[in-house]
Design an enzyme around this catalytic site. Structure first.
Site, PDB file in Angstrom:
ATOM      1  N   CYS A  89      -0.577  -2.615   2.535  1.00 44.03           N
ATOM      2  CA  CYS A  89      -0.878  -1.974   1.264  1.00 44.03           C
ATOM      3  C   CYS A  89       0.360  -1.176   0.842  1.00 44.03           C
ATOM      4  O   CYS A  89       0.883  -0.385   1.640  1.00 44.03           O
ATOM      5  CB  CYS A  89      -2.085  -1.055   1.398  1.00 44.03           C
ATOM      6  SG  CYS A  89      -2.388  -0.071  -0.098  1.00 44.03           S
TER       7      CYS A  89
ATOM      8  N   ASP B 198      -3.506  -5.175   5.571  1.00 44.22           N
ATOM      9  CA  ASP B 198      -4.524  -5.968   4.887  1.00 44.22           C
ATOM     10  C   ASP B 198      -4.532  -7.336   5.550  1.00 44.22           C
ATOM     11  O   ASP B 198      -3.475  -7.916   5.811  1.00 44.22           O
ATOM     12  CB  ASP B 198      -4.194  -6.109   3.400  1.00 44.22           C
ATOM     13  CG  ASP B 198      -4.361  -4.802   2.650  1.00 44.22           C
ATOM     14  OD1 ASP B 198      -5.382  -4.131   2.871  1.00 44.22           O
ATOM     15  OD2 ASP B 198      -3.483  -4.469   1.833  1.00 44.22           O
TER      16      ASP B 198
END
Length: 165
Positions: free
Chosen positions: A56, A63
């Site tokens: 992120c 992620d």
């Protein structure tokens, strides 16, 4: 290799290497191609990549996603080990989900100039929401351009079961 001449694999350096090194920073130069042995036929190649990770850009948290790459080759095809190393190079890359999927698609278009390609990321939820960006491309001036427009409109009309969440 049966059915292949050595010149068919010129430029393929990752395949068969026992000394694979993994790059943790985004690097499209890892991608390699080989010649399509059946350029006279339309057919689909699909890669399922269930261990994609990126960061992120705001929090630096990881992620996780399954990334699907599906394409109809023209003259060149992406070599699978180079694709694996390329996708791994996103590990420390900070980018939003949508940017990662579009970057992957853009890099593969530049690499292969396929007749058609679509890239779909199915990211695991964070904060109670999942994001599944989808992008595609059909070679301009061909029937694949229209196919891409239609698939963009209807690609998620009947979503399949998601079992990686």
């Amino acid at each position: 290799m049966a059915g292949r001449e050595p010149e068919d694999l010129d430029g393929v350096t990752h395949l068969g290497s026992e000394k694979t090194s993994y790059t943790f920073d985004y690097d499209p130069s890892l991608l390699e191609t080989f010649e399509n042995q059946h350029p006279n036929r339309d057919y689909v190649v699909k890669f399922n990549c269930p261990e994609f990770t990126t960061l992120c850009p705001m929090t630096g948290q990881p992620d996780f996603a399954t990334v699907y790459v599906r394409y109809i080759p023209d003259v060149k095809m992406v070599e699978s080990k180079s694709l694996k190393l390329y996708l791994f190079s996103f590990r420390n890359h900070g980018g939003f989900h949508e940017d990662a999927i579009n970057t992957i698609m853009n890099d593969l278009i530049e690499l292969m100039d396929p007749r058609f390609i679509e890239v779909w990321g199915k990211f695991t939820p964070r904060g109670g929401i999942s994001i599944d960006p989808y992008a595609n491309y059909g070679k301009p001036g061909t029937s694949f351009e229209k196919m891409a427009q239609e698939r963009l409109l209807y690609h998620d009309l009947y979503p399949e079961n998601i079992d990686n969440r």
